[in-house]
Design a protein around this motif. Sequence first.
Motif, PDB file in Angstrom:
ATOM      1  N   ARG A 110       0.839  -1.206   0.000  1.00  0.00           N
ATOM      2  CA  ARG A 110       0.000   0.000   0.000  1.00  0.00           C
ATOM      3  C   ARG A 110       0.870   1.250   0.000  1.00  0.00           C
ATOM      4  NH1 ARG A 110      -2.951  -2.914   4.259  1.00  0.00           N
ATOM      5  NH2 ARG A 110      -4.760  -3.943   3.330  1.00  0.00           N
ATOM      6  N   HIS A 111       1.982   1.196   0.738  1.00  0.00           N
ATOM      7  CA  HIS A 111       2.903   2.328   0.795  1.00  0.00           C
ATOM      8  C   HIS A 111       3.468   2.627  -0.597  1.00  0.00           C
ATOM      9  CE1 HIS A 111       6.022   4.972   2.466  1.00  0.00           C
ATOM     10  NE2 HIS A 111       6.864   4.357   1.652  1.00  0.00           N
ATOM     11  N   VAL A 112       3.889   1.592  -1.302  1.00  0.00           N
ATOM     12  CA  VAL A 112       4.451   1.774  -2.646  1.00  0.00           C
ATOM     13  C   VAL A 112       3.394   2.355  -3.589  1.00  0.00           C
ATOM     14  CG1 VAL A 112       5.381   0.575  -4.664  1.00  0.00           C
ATOM     15  CG2 VAL A 112       6.190  -0.035  -2.373  1.00  0.00           C
ATOM     16  N   LEU A 113       2.204   1.787  -3.572  1.00  0.00           N
ATOM     17  CA  LEU A 113       1.138   2.270  -4.458  1.00  0.00           C
ATOM     18  C   LEU A 113       0.817   3.733  -4.182  1.00  0.00           C
ATOM     19  CD1 LEU A 113      -1.311  -0.792  -4.308  1.00  0.00           C
ATOM     20  CD2 LEU A 113       0.206  -0.182  -6.206  1.00  0.00           C
ATOM     21  N   THR A 114       0.728   4.088  -2.909  1.00  0.00           N
ATOM     22  CA  THR A 114       0.373   5.459  -2.538  1.00  0.00           C
ATOM     23  C   THR A 114       1.496   6.438  -2.861  1.00  0.00           C
ATOM     24  OG1 THR A 114      -1.057   4.667  -0.755  1.00  0.00           O
ATOM     25  CG2 THR A 114      -0.329   6.950  -0.626  1.00  0.00           C
ATOM     26  N   GLU A 115       2.708   6.090  -2.447  1.00  0.00           N
ATOM     27  CA  GLU A 115       3.853   6.994  -2.624  1.00  0.00           C
ATOM     28  C   GLU A 115       4.165   7.247  -4.093  1.00  0.00           C
ATOM     29  OE1 GLU A 115       6.080   8.694  -0.403  1.00  0.00           O
ATOM     30  OE2 GLU A 115       4.276   8.425   0.811  1.00  0.00           O
ATOM     31  N   ALA A 116       4.020   6.208  -4.915  1.00  0.00           N
ATOM     32  CA  ALA A 116       4.358   6.341  -6.335  1.00  0.00           C
ATOM     33  C   ALA A 116       3.147   6.708  -7.184  1.00  0.00           C
ATOM     34  CB  ALA A 116       4.985   5.045  -6.841  1.00  0.00           C
ATOM     35  N   GLY A 117       1.956   6.757  -6.579  1.00  0.00           N
ATOM     36  CA  GLY A 117       0.754   7.086  -7.330  1.00  0.00           C
ATOM     37  C   GLY A 117       0.382   6.026  -8.344  1.00  0.00           C
ATOM     38  N   LEU A 118       0.421   4.763  -7.928  1.00  0.00           N
ATOM     39  CA  LEU A 118       0.169   3.645  -8.831  1.00  0.00           C
ATOM     40  C   LEU A 118      -1.220   3.061  -8.610  1.00  0.00           C
ATOM     41  CD1 LEU A 118       3.558   1.715  -8.439  1.00  0.00           C
ATOM     42  CD2 LEU A 118       3.032   3.659  -9.926  1.00  0.00           C
ATOM     43  N   VAL A 119      -1.819   2.582  -9.697  1.00  0.00           N
ATOM     44  CA  VAL A 119      -3.056   1.808  -9.623  1.00  0.00           C
ATOM     45  C   VAL A 119      -2.674   0.335  -9.587  1.00  0.00           C
ATOM     46  CG1 VAL A 119      -5.201   1.218 -10.819  1.00  0.00           C
ATOM     47  CG2 VAL A 119      -4.332   3.579 -10.865  1.00  0.00           C
ATOM     48  N   ALA A 120      -3.186  -0.400  -8.607  1.00  0.00           N
ATOM     49  CA  ALA A 120      -2.779  -1.798  -8.415  1.00  0.00           C
ATOM     50  C   ALA A 120      -2.941  -2.618  -9.693  1.00  0.00           C
ATOM     51  CB  ALA A 120      -3.575  -2.418  -7.272  1.00  0.00           C
ATOM     52  N   GLU A 121      -4.092  -2.490 -10.352  1.00  0.00           N
ATOM     53  CA  GLU A 121      -4.385  -3.310 -11.538  1.00  0.00           C
ATOM     54  C   GLU A 121      -3.498  -2.966 -12.728  1.00  0.00           C
ATOM     55  OE1 GLU A 121      -7.509  -3.507  -8.633  1.00  0.00           O
ATOM     56  OE2 GLU A 121      -6.576  -1.770  -9.625  1.00  0.00           O
ATOM     57  N   GLU A 122      -2.849  -1.819 -12.681  1.00  0.00           N
ATOM     58  CA  GLU A 122      -1.933  -1.408 -13.760  1.00  0.00           C
ATOM     59  C   GLU A 122      -0.480  -1.707 -13.410  1.00  0.00           C
ATOM     60  OE1 GLU A 122      -2.734   2.731 -14.113  1.00  0.00           O
ATOM     61  OE2 GLU A 122      -4.614   2.471 -15.219  1.00  0.00           O
ATOM     62  N   THR A 123      -0.273  -2.471 -12.337  1.00  0.00           N
ATOM     63  CA  THR A 123       1.063  -2.683 -11.780  1.00  0.00           C
ATOM     64  C   THR A 123       1.381  -4.167 -11.676  1.00  0.00           C
ATOM     65  OG1 THR A 123       0.819  -0.656 -10.472  1.00  0.00           O
ATOM     66  CG2 THR A 123       2.534  -2.203  -9.793  1.00  0.00           C
ATOM     67  N   ALA A 124       2.578  -4.549 -12.140  1.00  0.00           N
ATOM     68  CA  ALA A 124       3.072  -5.922 -11.978  1.00  0.00           C
ATOM     69  C   ALA A 124       4.163  -5.931 -10.914  1.00  0.00           C
ATOM     70  CB  ALA A 124       3.609  -6.467 -13.293  1.00  0.00           C
ATOM     71  N   PHE A 125       4.174  -6.987 -10.127  1.00  0.00           N
ATOM     72  CA  PHE A 125       5.186  -7.156  -9.081  1.00  0.00           C
ATOM     73  C   PHE A 125       5.848  -8.516  -9.264  1.00  0.00           C
ATOM     74  CE2 PHE A 125       6.008  -8.708  -4.621  1.00  0.00           C
ATOM     75  CZ  PHE A 125       7.190  -8.003  -4.452  1.00  0.00           C
ATOM     76  N   PHE A 126       7.182  -8.528  -9.308  1.00  0.00           N
ATOM     77  CA  PHE A 126       7.949  -9.751  -9.531  1.00  0.00           C
ATOM     78  C   PHE A 126       8.768 -10.076  -8.282  1.00  0.00           C
ATOM     79  CE2 PHE A 126       7.365  -7.455 -13.470  1.00  0.00           C
ATOM     80  CZ  PHE A 126       6.901  -8.417 -14.351  1.00  0.00           C
ATOM     81  N   ASP A 127       8.553 -11.269  -7.716  1.00  0.00           N
ATOM     82  CA  ASP A 127       9.239 -11.656  -6.483  1.00  0.00           C
ATOM     83  C   ASP A 127       9.449 -13.165  -6.506  1.00  0.00           C
ATOM     84  OD1 ASP A 127       9.608 -12.278  -3.502  1.00  0.00           O
ATOM     85  OD2 ASP A 127       9.352 -10.109  -3.412  1.00  0.00           O
TER      86      ASP A 127
END
Length: 212
Positions: free
Chosen positions: A163-180
């Motif tokens: 949530r911190h990353v999405l908020t700080e960077a102004g990202l929409v979750a559904e438009e974002t990929a995360f690789f781990d």
Amino acid sequence: MDSILNPSTLKNLVFDLGDVIIPIDLTAPVRNFAMLANLPEDEVWAIWKEHNFINHYETGLLDDAAFRAEVRQLLKNDVWADEVIDTAWNTVLLDLPVERIARIQELKANHRLFLLSNTSPIHIRRVNDVLTQLNLPTLEQLFERVFYSYEVRLAKPSPDIYRHVLTEAGLVAEETAFFDDNAANIQAAAELGIQAVHVQPPMTIIDYVKDL
């Protein structure tokens, strides 16, 4: 838990560091500290688990000096120089595949790029030293923003760090990929609507982003 990437909606790529960008060996520091302290490896593992100080270090509750002091105290050796401890700690980091950096640089043309890592300052300095020696951009130059657990005082898989990353960077979750590489981290991200991809050998990050 994997998400099938939807390139048509994908604007942002968030990468883990260890075993995604740079290969790691989580057992190497324990082996090296055990050798330095002349202790059995299982005894050092037990000390690590009992005291949980690595988690405290990676979430910013301990600084570099306090981390080193904790290592000296727990392993009963107060003469080790900072460099000795740092070198043993950094054995977790294996050789950096430069082709992964090159591919990430290419992705910059069409995506916003971010880094999200549970890590420590000693490790980040070492990775940046290696990148600089290879005439490659540092992590801070490679990505639009970097989110280190010790700076944000949160760690994966806590939903709060995503949530911190999405908020700080102004990202929409559904438009974002995360690789781990960690399944728990992937599941936590996916539950927030992020397109979460579990990076697993023998595939590498290059395989997962080849069509982006």
